[in-house]
Structure formats: structure tokens, C-alpha cells
Enzyme design. Structure first.
Site, short mmCIF file in Angstrom:
data_model
loop_
_atom_site.label_atom_id
_atom_site.label_comp_id
_atom_site.label_asym_id
_atom_site.label_seq_id
_atom_site.Cartn_x
_atom_site.Cartn_y
_atom_site.Cartn_z
N GLY A 270 0.82 -1.19 0.00
CA GLY A 270 0.00 0.00 0.00
C GLY A 270 0.86 1.25 0.00
O GLY A 270 2.07 1.21 0.23
N GLN B 243 2.41 5.14 -1.36
CA GLN B 243 3.06 5.72 -2.52
C GLN B 243 4.58 5.57 -2.41
O GLN B 243 5.07 4.61 -1.84
CB GLN B 243 2.61 7.17 -2.68
CG GLN B 243 1.09 7.27 -2.85
CD GLN B 243 0.65 8.51 -3.58
OE1 GLN B 243 1.31 8.99 -4.49
NE2 GLN B 243 -0.49 9.04 -3.19
N THR C 137 8.50 5.83 -1.49
CA THR C 137 9.40 6.11 -0.38
C THR C 137 10.82 5.75 -0.81
O THR C 137 11.04 5.21 -1.90
CB THR C 137 9.00 5.35 0.89
OG1 THR C 137 9.73 5.90 2.01
CG2 THR C 137 9.33 3.86 0.80
N HIS D 187 14.56 3.96 0.47
CA HIS D 187 15.34 3.15 1.40
C HIS D 187 16.81 3.35 1.10
O HIS D 187 17.21 3.46 -0.07
CB HIS D 187 15.01 1.66 1.26
CG HIS D 187 13.59 1.32 1.57
ND1 HIS D 187 13.01 1.55 2.79
CD2 HIS D 187 12.62 0.73 0.81
CE1 HIS D 187 11.76 1.14 2.78
NE2 HIS D 187 11.50 0.65 1.58
N LEU E 73 5.56 3.50 6.82
CA LEU E 73 4.95 2.18 6.76
C LEU E 73 4.45 1.90 5.36
O LEU E 73 3.95 2.79 4.67
CB LEU E 73 3.75 2.08 7.71
CG LEU E 73 4.00 1.76 9.18
CD1 LEU E 73 4.63 2.95 9.88
CD2 LEU E 73 2.68 1.38 9.86
N ALA F 287 10.04 1.29 8.06
CA ALA F 287 11.42 1.76 7.94
C ALA F 287 11.63 2.93 8.88
O ALA F 287 10.89 3.92 8.83
CB ALA F 287 11.72 2.17 6.50
N CYS G 233 5.86 9.68 0.22
CA CYS G 233 4.51 9.19 0.50
C CYS G 233 3.45 9.97 -0.27
O CYS G 233 2.26 9.96 0.10
CB CYS G 233 4.21 9.21 1.99
SG CYS G 233 5.43 8.28 2.96
#
Length: 230
Positions: free
Chosen positions: A71, A73, A75, A77, A164, A178, A194
Site C-alpha cells: 500500500g 506511494q 518512499t 530506502h 509504513l 522503515a 509518501c
């Protein structure tokens, strides 16, 4: 009640193999399969959720963009971020997705408390936020969760420190949360995190907390094990 949650520290691994491994694990699990918690960090990567829009990724440069089935949009990492993937059977745990999200957020909030930081929720925008002017403040936000139904969440004075993104298949969860520890935050300026233009992203280092990745990973793992317990 203690939770039978097998914890695995995977170190730094590429995102795509981790994503594929979560899918394989979830597809193969049975009602008897023990729940697991994978903790890792990833090399630089942008991930798009099912609601992701291409216009929110406006300058990826050499950083790969991976489309996922979680779920939310877009992000980012990268190194210096603790990523935790709880692989849970929610039917066995005895709660639904809304409570699952709340429990993950609570685990992050309790992790931050260990460093003198107060985490906040914002209605309509899953994740955990901190006050930029006073990260330890317990004062209630005007964006507090009780004010539900806001079409456009307000992030005034806040920085996002944890994101999330979740998927539930046959009552079983994958993807996860994260928490930013000590990162190069520049890649966040190349996206609308997001899906929110202007949303500021922070890490523990930015707000004056000196903490090692291993320390935060261990604490977050402990808190998730506790707060995800039935």
C-alpha cells in the site's frame, strides 16, 4: 503474552531479492508456519506502492525505482535506515489490519522513547512524525489522531522519521516499516515522500540523537516482538 516470532538479521541486502523472498515465504506458508521478523537495510532504492504516481518521482537519477504491491506511494530506502518486515498470520494473532498498523506505529514510538524522542501520529497519514522544534515534546499535536477524516493531513512543524507500507495476503502480512537512523537524506528531495509535496523527512541524527544502526535495530525488533504479540 510472549510471541513466537523468529527474528532474522539479514544485514544489508538489495531490495528486490528481499521483496521476492517475502512473496515466496507468504505464498508458501501454512496455518502452522511460524511468524518471522526480518530486519535489514537496503542500498539506495525508491519503492512505489500500489497508489504510487510517477509524478511523485521527479529526479531519481541513478537510484533504481521498484514497483511493489504494498500500500501507499513512493518512499526511499538507503543505508542508515532500519527496515523491519513482520511476516505475521493476522488470523492467528487475533487482530485486523487497522490494529496491526497501530501496533507497528506503537512499536516505533516506544523505540523512539528510548532515545528521548516523542513520536507522533498524524490522522490519514500512516507513519511516525517528530516535532522539528522540540523532538522530545509530549504536547498534543493539532494534527492529533482524534481529528479524523482530514482530506489533506497537515505536517506543519513536523518531520517524518518512520514510514509504513504493508500488504496482506490470505490474512498474512509482508512489507513493513522503515525507521531512519543516520542516513543521507538528499534522495528524499527528489521525490514527494509518501505522495506529499514538501513533507520533510528526518532521521535520529538530524534531531540530535547519536545512535548506531545495530542498537536501533535491536530495540525496534524487541518492541515489534512485544507490541505485535496477541
Amino acid at each position: 503474552m510472549a510471541m513466537d516470532l523468529l527474528r532474522h538479521r539479514l544485514g544489508r541486502i538489495d531490495y528486490l531479492p528481499a521483496y521476492e523472498a517475502m512473496q515466496v515465504f507468504t505464498a508458501a506458508r501454512t496455518p502452522e508456519t511460524p511468524d518471522e521478523l526480518w530486519i535489514c537495510e537496503h542500498p539506495p532504492v525508491y519503492t512505489q506502492g500500489l497508489a504510487g504516481k510517477a509524478e511523485h518521482v521527479f529526479n531519481p537519477g541513478t537510484i533504481p525505482v521498484v514497483q511493489t504491491n504494498r500500500g501507499g506511494q513512493v518512499t526511499y530506502h538507503g543505508p542508515g535506515q532500519v527496515v523491519a518486515y513482520p511476516l505475521l498470520d493476522l488470523k492467528r494473532a487475533g487482530y485486523f489490519i487497522k490494529e496491526y498498523v497501530y501496533r507497528i506505529e506503537e512499536a516505533v514510538i516506544r523505540t523512539l522513547v528510548e532515545f528521548g524522542v516523542t513520536g507522533h501520529r498524524v490522522a490519514g497519514a500512516p507513519g511516525i512524525y517528530v516535532r522539528l522544534d522540540d523532538p522530545g515534546s509530549h504536547a498534543l499535536l493539532p494534527q492529533r489522531p482524534m481529528k479524523s477524516g482530514l482530506a489533506n493531513p497537515s505536517f506543519g512543524g513536523l518531520g517524518k522519521i518512520a514510514a509504513l507500507g504493508l500488504k496482506v495476503s490470505r490474512n498474512c502480512t509482508y512489507h513493513g516499516v522503515a525507521l531512519n537512523v543516520a542516513m543521507d537524506l538528499e534522495p528524499y528531495t527528489r521525490i514527494n515522500p509518501c505522495g506529499y509535496a514538501g513533507l520533510q523527512t528526518v532521521d535520529l541524527s538530524t534531531i540530535g540523537v547519536c545512535a548506531g544502526w545495530d542498537e536501533v535495530a535491536e530495540l525496534l525488533g524487541d518492541k515489534l516482538t512485544r507490541y505485535l504479540a496477541p
